[in-house]
Each structure stands twice: as structure tokens, then as C-alpha cells.
Design an enzyme around this catalytic site. Structure first.
Site, PDB file in Angstrom:
ATOM      1  N   HIS A 436       0.661  -1.407  -0.244  1.00 19.18           N
ATOM      2  CA  HIS A 436       0.414  -0.061  -0.055  1.00 19.18           C
ATOM      3  C   HIS A 436       0.426   1.517  -0.226  1.00 19.18           C
ATOM      4  CE1 HIS A 436      -4.143  -1.935   0.718  1.00 19.18           C
ATOM      5  NE2 HIS A 436      -3.425  -2.619   0.599  1.00 19.18           N
ATOM      6  N   ASP A 642       3.027   9.278  -0.781  1.00 21.72           N
ATOM      7  CA  ASP A 642       2.396   8.511  -0.311  1.00 21.72           C
ATOM      8  C   ASP A 642       1.899   7.871  -2.012  1.00 21.72           C
ATOM      9  OD1 ASP A 642       0.122   8.019   1.243  1.00 21.72           O
ATOM     10  OD2 ASP A 642      -0.936   9.932   1.238  1.00 21.72           O
TER      11      ASP A 642
HETATM   12  C1  GDG Z   1      -2.673   3.780   3.116  1.00 17.33           C
HETATM   13  C2  GDG Z   1      -1.009   4.004   2.143  1.00 17.33           C
HETATM   14  C3  GDG Z   1      -3.076   4.392   0.665  1.00 17.33           C
HETATM   15  C4  GDG Z   1      -9.276   9.680   7.421  1.00 17.33           C
HETATM   16  N1  GDG Z   1      -9.667  10.355   8.745  1.00 17.33           N
HETATM   17  C5  GDG Z   1     -10.682  10.072   9.088  1.00 17.33           C
HETATM   18  C6  GDG Z   1     -11.368   8.521   8.538  1.00 17.33           C
HETATM   19  N2  GDG Z   1     -10.479   8.556   7.157  1.00 17.33           N
HETATM   20  C7  GDG Z   1      -9.996   7.966   6.191  1.00 17.33           C
HETATM   21  C8  GDG Z   1      -9.166   8.134   4.781  1.00 17.33           C
HETATM   22  C9  GDG Z   1      -9.001   7.913   3.976  1.00 17.33           C
HETATM   23  C10 GDG Z   1      -8.237   7.103   4.881  1.00 17.33           C
HETATM   24  O1  GDG Z   1      -8.263   7.308   6.778  1.00 17.33           O
HETATM   25  C11 GDG Z   1      -7.258   7.541   4.676  1.00 17.33           C
HETATM   26  O2  GDG Z   1      -6.448   7.315   3.637  1.00 17.33           O
HETATM   27  P1  GDG Z   1      -4.844   6.528   2.162  1.00 17.33           P
HETATM   28  O3  GDG Z   1      -5.329   6.897   1.535  1.00 17.33           O
HETATM   29  O4  GDG Z   1      -5.602   8.788   2.501  1.00 17.33           O
HETATM   30  O5  GDG Z   1      -3.507   7.112   3.775  1.00 17.33           O
HETATM   31  P2  GDG Z   1      -3.263   6.016   4.668  1.00 17.33           P
HETATM   32  O6  GDG Z   1      -4.187   5.763   5.628  1.00 17.33           O
HETATM   33  O7  GDG Z   1      -2.300   6.261   4.835  1.00 17.33           O
HETATM   34  O8  GDG Z   1      -3.140   4.589   4.008  1.00 17.33           O
HETATM   35  C12 GDG Z   1      -2.319   5.156   1.169  1.00 17.33           C
HETATM   36  C13 GDG Z   1      -3.975   3.984   1.083  1.00 17.33           C
HETATM   37  O9  GDG Z   1      -3.129   2.592   2.331  1.00 17.33           O
HETATM   38  C14 GDG Z   1      -4.423   2.663   0.452  1.00 17.33           C
HETATM   39  O10 GDG Z   1      -3.476   1.455  -0.280  1.00 17.33           O
HETATM   40  O11 GDG Z   1      -3.765   4.990  -0.385  1.00 17.33           O
HETATM   41  O12 GDG Z   1      -1.203   6.202  -0.013  1.00 17.33           O
HETATM   42  O13 GDG Z   1      -0.304   5.275   2.906  1.00 17.33           O
HETATM   43  O14 GDG Z   1      -9.999   6.495   3.434  1.00 17.33           O
HETATM   44  O15 GDG Z   1     -11.782   8.268   4.758  1.00 17.33           O
HETATM   45  N3  GDG Z   1     -12.137   7.937   8.288  1.00 17.33           N
HETATM   46  C15 GDG Z   1     -12.620   7.899   9.294  1.00 17.33           C
HETATM   47  N4  GDG Z   1     -13.052   8.983   9.805  1.00 17.33           N
HETATM   48  C16 GDG Z   1     -11.865   9.730   9.617  1.00 17.33           C
HETATM   49  O16 GDG Z   1     -11.890  11.045  10.893  1.00 17.33           O
HETATM   50  N5  GDG Z   1     -13.835   7.030   9.026  1.00 17.33           N
END
Ligand code: GDG
Length: 742
Positions: A436, A642
Site C-alpha cells: 500500500h 504517499d
Molecule cells: C495507506 C497508504 C494508500 C481519515 N480521517 C478519517 C477517516 N479517514 C480515512 C479516509 C481514508 C483513509 O482514512 C486514509 O487513507 P489514505 O489513503 O489517505 O492514507 P493511509 O492511511 O496512509 O493509507 C496510502 C492507502 O493505504 C490505501 O492503499 O492510499 O497511500 O499510506 O479512507 O477516509 N475515516 C474515518 N474518520 C476519519 O476521521 N472514518
């Protein structure tokens, strides 16, 4: 005859001969066959006689039932000396008096759901609500089969909604019934209670349904669980007897063993029974962290992975294996929860892993290295040893859970060695890995002291998937430079197996982020909008992680207010930072740094009636998050690096296509490969980022609409479900091809 139970006969016999033995036994479906009504399900004197004999032979008989107390009272006289539990573990009778109930917050809390289920039962002939002192059950054994689906669907909705406001309760599936009960009242509590009163005692537990799994999982290694009826769920019982008559025969056999000399063993062949080994999962997802057990908690859970994998797991009868989040000083052992959706299997980490595996090699070495922060990397041999050990343990536990030919899908950087460790344990089914996070350039990757070991282990996977072709190419370069393996055509051949290397960007479910007009706006979002008046809202949402570039983003916002003073008092920046890895020191420092910067900007530019930055160190439900996305004029998604970044895609999905907000997106997020119509920015250049933010804030509605339409098409083109399907299809095809050529 069952050879399997025969194999267990000597284990059973030595348990049966223990001087201190307790028989923990369920009532309905184990001692008593199911009957159309509870009143018809009686404990015959013949069966009670078997329990009496065991009591006389020194066995402490403990009957653990889900029935209410008043049903148990008449039975107690039939087996003097036995102990009884009613309503799972809420009430207990130790031969002299009832005690309990277990402490619960508000026993009247159930009235609401009991009334709703009562109304529902009124609409379906044959349905019946059973109200117990602490729980409430809906039975449908007598509801005609054609009406059952409609009734259970309505019950599901009512129960899920009620549980949202009653988190100390849980739902429990039974045989043709569902029950809502306090979380603290399960049969595992009965085991703990009995253990306290019966030191140095071996336990033999028999039960037929899911509620008995709580009892089974609370046993220790020297005890034995026997399921009644061959379970078609994943069970903690290693042995089963076929049905209630077989359970009775087993009691006879036990009594015979206890009555005989040690060198004699009565025949066990007549008991219809077997071993549980046949029930293994055909599909296992392995990820460091688990999805929450309850859908309502998952609303708050950060990350779209669960949403993507949940339907695939359900469709294929799969199980999610991961860390429970707890630390314990014992050999990691699996706790399977077949009742949750998806089914879960988790285990506690040994304390050393917390520091050396999770906090160490994963988050002080691989995470910063793969994200291109070599200055933050700390290598330690002890951390590497813990990483190897943890990966081997994940593989061992997966081996216990999965059929030998099951499909295994491993996720992310914590588990790069797990596939190879499973191959060592002779797993023959397809094993795939999805990374990821980014894969770094070969020059950077080579600084990893165990680069060769890591790459060789990764070639034990049939498929290694990345978010972008760039990461896949970096991996291919590293294979060439470190191992001399040529994989330029997308397949690496090494050690007699082929590994497919592919870019498969993860998506989201766009529909899940379109605000639901039938639900009221959250008071928090309403309050925020009121506070904004006619100011523009700039939004940032991330886990609090240095890779997400929050200090750099704040610096850019400060530059905006400096370089473009016309935005002062006309814009508010809301930064949601979800707590993450707060026990790792770098993350605690980052939090302080962010708080300092927020204070600095607010002190410098703020007025009594305007705060430039609102910093929210917390998480929200998906619902509220979607509303925040929709309310925003600009999303600032500016990670320094990212793997993909789902927030960018979610923001796009949540916009009103007629009046969409603008997206400022870092060039160094995987999402920038497809969301080319965002305002792409360089997060390392604060002044440039300030100008890009100014551009986004000043953009005409027509331009925003056009850019949004292009981005939405991309977001809708590849959803998380497509991603999961594509990964699994490619994995299977690769494994088949490899088998054909191998
Ligand atoms: C890893 C990789 C890759 C955020 N605040 C809240 C909340 N979120 C959710 C968002 C989103 C998720 O968290 C964050 O996903 P990201 O992709 O932005 O980042 P990582 O956590 O670092 O994820 C990344 C991912 O894996 C998937 O492969 O894209 O690059 O680092 O879904 O919505 N969700 C809730 N409350 C919040 O306050 N429920």
C-alpha cells in the site's frame, strides 16, 4: 466409526481420568435436542441420570445455558451437585443459591430494542421474542421459510441502528434466532468464574452453537473443547461429535473411563464423531490491523481497505487475520470470531514486537525508507530479528486457519516475508502481496541492510501488486541490482517459481461518499458552516504522519495569508488529523510541532471572531467525513510522498458536480498519476504551494466543474471492488500458470 475421534481417544481418556475434572456443558442442542418450542425441549431423566453419574464419579458438572433462570430452576433438582449458568453468564447457581447478574450499565436499556423486535414479531406468524433479564432474543424456528428473509432483514436493520447508540451491547447469532445482550455476559465469563473456584482442574467443554465459541476460546491448552454437530463455522473446537445422541454417548464413554482401571479403555468406535480439521478457510486476508468487529465501529475506522475487502471475504467465506491491538506475554494463539462480518481471527503481540517489530523495523525503518526519508531511518539487528519472527508467526497462524490450497492475500509492508514463510510450511495455494505504500528507487532500497533477503522472500509470492507503474518499476530495478533477476517483462523467475509484478491502483466506493440526503447533517458540520459565514473552507484530512506533510501545508497556508492578504478573514483552514502511532516518539514530536504551528498562525493572523486554522486531532464517522468533504471549497491533499492517498479520491466523489470544490494535490501522491485535473503542487516548496492554493481558491465555477468531471470519471472508472477483483483474478491466473509450467 470415526478414526478422528479414535485418534483423540487417548487424549480424551487422559483428560477423563484427571482427578479434578469439570464438564462445561451447554443445554439446548447439546444435551437436549431442539424442539419446536422451549417448553417441549426437556431434559429427560435418562440424560440427567448420565450427568448424575458423572457427578458421583467426581466430575464437577457445570451446565451453561442461554435460557432464563426460571427455565433452569426445575432442572436443577434433576442433577444435584451441578452448577448452573443462566442467560449465558449473567446468572450463576453454585448448588446453593443464584448469584448475579453480572454488572451492566443499565438493565432497562434493552426495553427499546425489545419493543421494536416485539412489533416485528407481531407481523410474522411464528416469530417470538424472548425477554430475559439482561438480553432479548428473537426466535424464528416456527416462521415459514418464505417469510424468514424479510423478517431477518428487518431485524438486522433494527438491531444495527439500536447498537449504534448502545455500544456496550452486542448482537449474537444463534440457531434460528438472534439475541442482543450486554457484551460482558458471554459464556467465556462463566469459564473464568469456574476456573477461579476450581483450581488445578481440567475442563472438558461441549456445546453446539456460536455462543459456545466464547466458552471454547476461554479454555487453556490442557482443556478440550468438543463441538456438537459438525460445525460449518470456524470453531475453536478441535473435535466434534455428530449430534445430541452422540454427545450422550460421549458422556457414557466418559463415565466408563472414570470407572475403569487406567490400563483399560472402553471402545469409542460407536460414537459418531470426527475432527474439525476439515473446516479451514478457503480464503484468508492477512493484514497487520483488524477491521473492527462491529459495523458501527467500522464507521469510524480509518482506511478503505475493509470496505473493499469485506464483500470479497463474505462472498468467498474468507477470514481476516491480524493483530488484536493487544499485547500479551504468551505464545501468540489465534482467537477466531466466526460471528463477525467479515469473520476475524486475531492474536495478541508479544511485548517485544511492539517495540522491535511494529515500532522498530516497520515504522522506524521500512516506512521512512519506502517513503523516501532516509534521514529518519534507524536500523537495528534486533528489529530485523523481530520482523522475521513476526512474519513467521503470521505464517504459522495463517497455516492453522487456511486450507493448504487456500488463496492468501497479504497486505502491506509489515508482512513482506509472510508469503515465503508460508511456502516453507508447504502452503500450495496462491499467495499474493499488495504493497500500500511506495516502493523506493533502487539506490535508496539498497541501503536496507537486508535488501537481498527481503527481495528473495518477496519472490515467494505469485503476485506482487503496487499502486503505480513507477513503484513496480522501482521494484523491478531493485531485483536487477540486488539479485541480478531480470523482470523487465513484468515477471520475475527465481528459485523455480514465477512472480508477476503489476500496477493496480486501489480505488474507493464513490457511492459511499456521496452524502445521503435522507440523513440529517451532523450538528458539528452544521455548526462549522454557520461559523464560516461566507468564508471559504479549505480542508485537510490525514492520519497524523510526517509523510502527509502537515507542517509543510501549514507553512504554505501562512504564506498564503502573507502573499495574498486579500484572503485574510475570508478563508478558514480546517485540518483533521487522525491520531496515529502515537506511541512512536517521532509521531508524538510531530503532534507537538503541528500544534505549535497552528498556535503560531492563529496568534499571528487571528481575530477575536476569526481563527485562520481549526485543528481537530480526532476521527469522525464516514458520514460526517463525507459531509465535511462536501462543505469544503478546496481540499489540500499535499503529502510529501504517499502510496496512493484515498482522501483525494473521496473528496472528488463527495462533491456536488454542479458546484464542486477544487483539489490541490501533491505530485508525490500515487493519486496524482490519475487525477491529472487536480491543481498539482510541490509540497516541498511552501511558497509555490501557497500560490497553488490561491489559484484553487480563485478558480471559476466553470473551471472547477470541468476539472471535477474529469477527476470523477477517473474515480468511478476503478472502484475498490474492481481493484480487489482484479488482484484476485490476476493472482489466480498467475498461480495456475505457474503450476502448469512448474
Ligand atoms: C495507506 C497508504 C494508500 C481519515 N480521517 C478519517 C477517516 N479517514 C480515512 C479516509 C481514508 C483513509 O482514512 C486514509 O487513507 P489514505 O489513503 O489517505 O492514507 P493511509 O492511511 O496512509 O493509507 C496510502 C492507502 O493505504 C490505501 O492503499 O492510499 O497511500 O499510506 O479512507 O477516509 N475515516 C474515518 N474518520 C476519519 O476521521 N472514518
Amino acid at each position: 466409526m470415526s478414526p478422528a475421534l479414535n485418534d483423540h481417544a487417548s487424549t480424551l481418556a487422559s483428560l477423563a481420568r484427571q482427578p479434578r475434572l469439570a464438564l462445561l456443558i451447554d443445554l439446548d442442542g447439546t444435551l437436549i435436542p431442539f424442539a419446536p418450542t422451549l417448553e417441549q425441549a426437556i431434559l429427560t431423566d435418562d440424560v440427567a441420570g448420565r450427568l448424575r453419574i458423572l457427578t458421583e464419579l467426581g466430575v464437577q458438572v457445570i451446565v451453561i445455558s442461554g435460557r432464563p433462570r426460571n427455565h433452569i430452576d426445575p432442572l436443577r433438582r434433576q442433577v444435584p451437585g451441578a452448577w448452573w449458568f443462566a442467560e449465558h453468564a449473567s446468572w450463576r447457581h453454585d448448588g446453593s443459591a443464584w448469584s448475579g447478574p453480572a454488572r451492566v450499565n443499565d438493565p432497562r436499556a434493552l426495553d427499546g430494542i425489545a419493543a421494536q423486535l416485539g412489533d416485528l414479531a407481531g407481523k410474522f406468524a411464528g416469530a417470538r421474542v424472548e425477554r430475559k433479564s439482561l438480553s432479548c432474543a428473537l426466535h424464528w424456528r416456527q416462521v415459514p421459510p418464505v417469510a424468514r428473509a424479510a423478517m431477518t432483514a428487518a431485524a438486522d436493520v433494527a438491531i444495527e441502528e439500536w447498537l449504534e447508540t448502545h455500544p456496550d451491547h452486542e448482537r449474537l447469532e444463534g440457531v434460528e434466532m438472534v439475541e442482543v445482550r450486554p457484551r460482558a455476559c458471554h459464556k467465556g465469563v462463566a469459564v473464568a468464574w469456574a476456573r477461579e473456584r476450581l483450581p488445578d482442574t481440567h475442563f472438558l467443554a461441549l456445546g453446539d452453537d456460536l455462543t459456545d465459541e466464547d466458552m471454547f476460546r476461554s479454555l487453556s491448552d490442557r482443556d478440550l473443547a468438543i463441538a456438537v454437530g459438525r460445525p460449518d463455522r470456524l470453531s475453536h473446537a478441535r473435535v466434534y461429535v455428530a449430534d445430541v445422541p452422540s454427545a450422550h454417548q460421549l458422556l457414557d464413554w466418559l463415565a466408563a473411563v472414570r470407572g475403569l482401571h487406567a490400563d483399560q479403555l472402553p471402545p469409542i468406535e460407536d460414537i459418531d464423531a470426527g475432527a474439525r480439521e476439515t473446516k479451514r478457510a478457503p480464503f484468508v486476508v492477512i493484514a497487520n490491523r483488524m477491521p473492527s468487529a462491529r459495523p458501527v465501529d467500522r464507521q469510524r475506522q480509518v482506511g478503505g481497505l475493509v470496505a473493499a475487502l469485506e464483500p470479497v471475504l463474505e462472498k468467498r467465506g474468507g477470514v481476516w487475520l491480524g493483530w488484536s491491538g493487544e499485547v500479551a506475554e504468551r505464545e501468540p494463539t489465534l482467537v477466531v470470531d466466526a460471528t463477525s462480518r467479515p469473520a476475524r481471527a486475531c492474536f495478541d503481540f508479544p511485548a517485544a514486537w511492539q517495540e522491535h517489530f511494529y515500532g522498530g523495523l516497520c515504522n522506524r525503518a521500512i516506512w521512512p525508507l519506502f517513503h523516501g526519508f532516509p534521514g529518519r531511518v534507524r536500523y537495528s539487528d534486533e528489529d530485523w530479528v523481530a520482523y522475521v519472527d513476526a512474519n513467521a508467526t503470521f505464517a504459522r497462524l495463517a497455516g492453522e486457519l487456511a486450507a493448504p490450497d487456500a488463496t492468501i492475500w497479504v497486505h502491506d509492508y509489515q508482512l513482506l516475508l509472510t508469503g515465503a514463510a508460508m511456502r516453507h510450511r508447504a502452503h500450495t495455494g496462491p499467495i499474493g502481496l499488495f504493497l500500500h505504500i511506495p516502493f523506493p528507487t533502487a539506490e535508496l532500497f539498497e541501503t536496507f541492510p537486508w535488501a537481498g533477503e527481503l527481495l528473495r522472500a518477496m519472490l515467494a509470492y505469485d503476485l506482487v501488486g503496487f499502486h503505480t507503474q513507477r513503484y513496480a518499476n522501482n521494484f523491478i530495478d531493485a531485483l536487477e541490482r540486488v539479485l541480478g533477476v531480470d523482470a523487465r517483462d513484468g515477471t520475475a523467475h527465481a528459485a523455480g517459481r514465477a512472480t508477476r509484478i503489476a500496477a493496480m491502483p486501489i480505488g474507493i466506493e464513490p457511492a459511499a461518499f456521496r452524502p445521503d440526503p435522507t440523513r440529517p447533517t451532523s450538528p458539528e458540520v452544521d455548526g462549522l458552516c454557520a461559523m464560516l459565514e461566507d468564508r471559504k473552507l479549505v480542508l485537510g484530512v490525514d492520519r497524523l504522519d510526517y509523510s502527509k506533510g502537515v507542517p509543510e501545508r501549514l507553512a504554505a497556508f501562512e504564506h498564503l495569508l502573507d502573499r495574498h492578504p486579500e484572503w485574510r478573514r475570508r478563508v478558514t483552514f480546517v485540518q483533521v488529523s487522525v491520531p496515529s502511532r502515537s506511541d512512536v516518539p517521532e509521531y508524538a514530536e510531530l503532534r507537538q510541532q503541528v500544534e505549535y504551528l497552528v498556535g503560531h498562525i492563529n496568534g499571528r493572523f487571528g481575530d477575536a471572531d476569526w481563527l485562520p486554522v481549526r485543528y481537530l486531532y480526532r476521527s469522525y464517522t464516514h458520514d460526517v467525513l463525507s459531509q465535511l468533504y462536501r462543505a469544503a471549497d478546496v481540499a489540500l491533499v499535499t503529502p510529501l510522498r504517499d502510496g496512493m492517498n484515498l482522501v483525494a479520491k473521496e473528496f472528488v466523489a463527495a462533491q456536488d458536480p454542479e458546484r464542486p470544490g477544487a483539489l490541490v494535490l501533491s505530485r508525490f501522491a500515487g493519486a496524482a498519476e490519475t487525477l491529472r485535473s487536480a491543481v498539482l503542487t510541490n509540497p516541498f516548496h511552501a511558497e509555490g504551494m501557497a500560490d497553488d492554493l490561491h489559484r484553487a481558491l480563485s478558480m471559476s465555477e466553470a473551471e472547477r466543474r470541468e476539472r471535477h468531471a474529469q477527476m470523477l470519471a477517473e474515480v468511478e472508472r476503478e472502484t475498490s471492488h474492481d481493484w480487489a477483483d482484479r488482484f484476485l483474478t490476476t493472482l489466480r491466473a498467475q498461480a495456475r500458470e505457474d503450476a502448469a509450467h512448474g
